[in-house]
Scaffold this active site. Structure first.
Site, PDB file in Angstrom:
ATOM      1  N   LYS A 133       0.857  -1.192   0.000  1.00  0.00           N
ATOM      2  CA  LYS A 133       0.000   0.000   0.000  1.00  0.00           C
ATOM      3  C   LYS A 133       0.882   1.227   0.000  1.00  0.00           C
ATOM      4  O   LYS A 133       1.836   1.320   0.777  1.00  0.00           O
ATOM      5  CB  LYS A 133      -0.880  -0.002   1.271  1.00  0.00           C
ATOM      6  CG  LYS A 133      -1.856   1.162   1.332  1.00  0.00           C
ATOM      7  CD  LYS A 133      -3.120   0.867   0.551  1.00  0.00           C
ATOM      8  CE  LYS A 133      -4.001   2.091   0.358  1.00  0.00           C
ATOM      9  NZ  LYS A 133      -3.534   2.962  -0.765  1.00  0.00           N
ATOM     10  N   ASN A 140      -1.419  19.551  -0.004  1.00  0.00           N
ATOM     11  CA  ASN A 140      -2.595  19.003   0.694  1.00  0.00           C
ATOM     12  C   ASN A 140      -2.327  18.855   2.193  1.00  0.00           C
ATOM     13  O   ASN A 140      -3.100  19.344   3.026  1.00  0.00           O
ATOM     14  CB  ASN A 140      -2.974  17.648   0.058  1.00  0.00           C
ATOM     15  CG  ASN A 140      -3.980  16.889   0.906  1.00  0.00           C
ATOM     16  OD1 ASN A 140      -3.626  16.292   1.918  1.00  0.00           O
ATOM     17  ND2 ASN A 140      -5.239  16.930   0.519  1.00  0.00           N
ATOM     18  N   THR A 200      -4.741  13.065   6.111  1.00  0.00           N
ATOM     19  CA  THR A 200      -3.356  13.145   6.602  1.00  0.00           C
ATOM     20  C   THR A 200      -3.223  14.354   7.522  1.00  0.00           C
ATOM     21  O   THR A 200      -2.664  14.250   8.624  1.00  0.00           O
ATOM     22  CB  THR A 200      -2.354  13.232   5.428  1.00  0.00           C
ATOM     23  OG1 THR A 200      -2.693  12.230   4.477  1.00  0.00           O
ATOM     24  CG2 THR A 200      -0.935  13.019   5.896  1.00  0.00           C
ATOM     25  N   LYS A 244       5.307   1.852  -2.975  1.00  0.00           N
ATOM     26  CA  LYS A 244       5.296   3.250  -3.418  1.00  0.00           C
ATOM     27  C   LYS A 244       5.581   3.288  -4.911  1.00  0.00           C
ATOM     28  O   LYS A 244       6.252   2.407  -5.443  1.00  0.00           O
ATOM     29  CB  LYS A 244       6.380   4.054  -2.685  1.00  0.00           C
ATOM     30  CG  LYS A 244       6.133   5.548  -2.693  1.00  0.00           C
ATOM     31  CD  LYS A 244       5.159   5.907  -1.583  1.00  0.00           C
ATOM     32  CE  LYS A 244       4.972   7.387  -1.421  1.00  0.00           C
ATOM     33  NZ  LYS A 244       4.383   7.695  -0.108  1.00  0.00           N
ATOM     34  N   SER A 248      -7.256   5.718   3.709  1.00  0.00           N
ATOM     35  CA  SER A 248      -7.181   4.902   2.488  1.00  0.00           C
ATOM     36  C   SER A 248      -7.683   3.493   2.790  1.00  0.00           C
ATOM     37  O   SER A 248      -8.412   2.882   2.002  1.00  0.00           O
ATOM     38  CB  SER A 248      -5.741   4.818   1.983  1.00  0.00           C
ATOM     39  OG  SER A 248      -5.415   5.928   1.184  1.00  0.00           O
ATOM     40  N   LYS A 259       4.800   2.314   8.487  1.00  0.00           N
ATOM     41  CA  LYS A 259       3.661   3.176   8.816  1.00  0.00           C
ATOM     42  C   LYS A 259       2.400   2.325   9.023  1.00  0.00           C
ATOM     43  O   LYS A 259       1.694   2.470  10.018  1.00  0.00           O
ATOM     44  CB  LYS A 259       3.446   4.171   7.659  1.00  0.00           C
ATOM     45  CG  LYS A 259       2.497   5.291   7.950  1.00  0.00           C
ATOM     46  CD  LYS A 259       2.301   6.176   6.715  1.00  0.00           C
ATOM     47  CE  LYS A 259       3.621   6.805   6.226  1.00  0.00           C
ATOM     48  NZ  LYS A 259       3.390   7.784   5.132  1.00  0.00           N
TER      49      LYS A 259
HETATM   50  N1  GLU Z   1       1.057   9.004   0.169  1.00  0.00           N
HETATM   51  C1  GLU Z   1       0.505   8.861   1.478  1.00  0.00           C
HETATM   52  C2  GLU Z   1       1.579   8.432   2.459  1.00  0.00           C
HETATM   53  O1  GLU Z   1       2.745   8.643   2.239  1.00  0.00           O
HETATM   54  C3  GLU Z   1      -0.738   8.001   1.523  1.00  0.00           C
HETATM   55  C4  GLU Z   1      -0.577   6.575   1.073  1.00  0.00           C
HETATM   56  C5  GLU Z   1      -1.867   5.803   0.962  1.00  0.00           C
HETATM   57  O2  GLU Z   1      -2.912   6.325   1.291  1.00  0.00           O
HETATM   58  O3  GLU Z   1      -1.783   4.643   0.536  1.00  0.00           O
HETATM   59  O4  GLU Z   1       1.300   7.947   3.524  1.00  0.00           O
END
Ligand code: GLU
Length: 417
Positions: free
Chosen positions: A69, A220, A189, A105, A352, A93
């Site tokens: 994810k 954002n 976030t 990613k 998410s 995370k």
């Molecule tokens: N890009 C965001 C992060 O770095 C969200 C990732 C997601 O929602 O999968 O946490």
């Protein structure tokens, strides 16, 4: 500094936490490598008729705790080490907040500010086709990151769905609400950063009301964090973005600034004016005499060249990887408390996860419900990190990795990997 590699940062913290946990090298050996890395390139016909080839990446760091994810970054500085580090941070995370995912990613090397809507649409579609063999609701689920938007997530969902011959909502999160996005995802976030900031202030016996705050980055995450903390009563004295920063010792009018920025993409923060405002650089913002500093831009902002000049008492990492390992040591020696990225900015991936759950069940939750469920994950996660850091006399970053690495290593053991 010249050879800054964010993946080295990941390895350093991982090793430190593994040692405290009493893990052997072989326990964590696999976590030092991403499970899967894909590099893609695809041609796009530009608006001027020329053909340009773009390059991108999708990295799956770990799938031990669930599907990979993580977001897709659209930025000119994207590179494979950065995407690898960002993927690993996603693994930890998701583990630290206990949601059933691994980490991944993606990134595309491009500058969205210089692309037309049509070009961006084409790039998003072609990138999705290129990484399609790797993604899917049970395999790897992309989302927005720096430079990508909800609309682009809608295009990714559509492209993947066309390849499958059916609508697959759960392949991407952060979509527009009308086509399966979750209420509250856009703010998630920043909302998580707000909860985390209040939690750390509470632990340190610092009031929220009137406490000074500087926010680096008005994308954002930075803008929502600034807005929500302003609404909570903090005195936001400085904000910045790539055009520069503004400072007002008596506090900025955040709603007016956000209004100005959202009215027209051409409106630059560096040209914003209001009584009492001083224009500052991004570097100056980081070194301001404020109680709380929120870096909400890119990696490597607080490093060995400026860590010694940071005056904030608390840093809440809304960006991924804003503080280098060298800077971490300097900050710790100065008694500056850093709430690490993998905890502080986890609100996005938590919502998410909620979006994905709603998609898989074809239901939708109210925004109130989403926000309450987010708080129910962020607050206990914060407390767990705080407690373990106290018990082991470590920084909050090491504390967060103690929890995260243990969860990932245990998952691998239980699966018999
Ligand atoms: N890009 C965001 C992060 O770095 C969200 C990732 C997601 O929602 O999968 O946490």
């Amino acid at each position: 500094m010249a050879n800054y590699n964010p993946y080295d940062n990941v390895l350093k913290v991982m090793n430190e936490a593994a040692e405290i946990l009493g893990y052997s090298d072989s326990d964590i050996a696999a976590l030092k490598y991403p499970e899967r890395e894909l590099k893609v390139s695809f041609p796009i016909v530009m608006d001027d008729g020329s053909t340009k080839v773009f390059e991108g990446f999708r990295v799956q760091h770990s799938t031990a705790r669930g599907p990979a994810k993580g977001g897709v970054r659209f930025h000119y500085a994207v590179n494979s080490d950065e995407v690898k580090a960002l993927a690993a941070w996603m693994t930890f995370k998701c583990a630290v907040v206990g949601i059933p995912y691994g980490g991944g990613k993606g990134g595309v090397i491009c500058n969205p500010a210089k692309l037309s809507e049509r070009e961006l649409h084409e790039i998003t579609k072609q990138f999705t086709i290129a990484i399609a063999p790797l993604i899917g609701p049970e395999k790897d689920i992309p989302a927005p990151d720096v430079g990508s938007t909800a609309s682009m997530m809608g295009w990714m969902m559509d492209t993947y769905s066309m390849l499958q011959g059916r609508t697959v909502r759960g392949v991407v999160t952060g979509k527009p609400v009308e086509i399966g996005g979750s209420l509250g995802r856009t703010e998630a976030t920043g909302r998580g950063v707000m909860f985390t900031t209040k939690n750390i202030l509470n632990k340190l016996d610092i009031p929220v009301e009137g406490t000074t705050l500087a926010v680096q980055g008005m994308g954002n995450v930075g803008s929502i964090s600034a807005k929500l903390l302003y609404e909570e009563g903090m005195k936001v004295v400085a904000v910045s973005n790539s055009s520069g920063g503004i400072y007002n010792k008596d506090g900025l009018n955040i709603p007016a600034i956000l209004d100005y920025l959202s009215k027209d993409r051409k409106n630059l923060l560096s040209e914003y004016n209001e009584e009492g405002i001083v224009h500052i650089s991004n570097e100056e913002l980081l070194e301001l005499d404020v109680k709380v500093l929120i870096p909400a831009a890119l990696e490597n902002q607080i490093n060995e060249t400026n860590a010694d000049k940071i005056k904030a008492r608390v840093i809440v990492e809304a960006a991924n990887g804003p503080t280098t390992a060298e800077a971490d040591e300097i900050l710790a020696s100065k008694g500056i408390v850093v709430v690490p990225d993998i905890l502080a900015n986890a609100g996005g991936v938590v919502v998410s996860y909620f979006e994905w759950v709603q998609n898989l069940q074809s239901i939708s939750w109210t925004e109130e419900d989403v926000n309450a469920k987010l708080k129910d994950i962020m607050d206990p996660s914060f407390n767990a990190v705080w407690d373990i850091a106290q018990e082991n006399d470590t920084t909050l970053r090491t504390g967060a990795y103690l929890i995260a690495i243990k969860r990932v290593v245990e998952a691998r053991k239980l699966r018999g990997i």
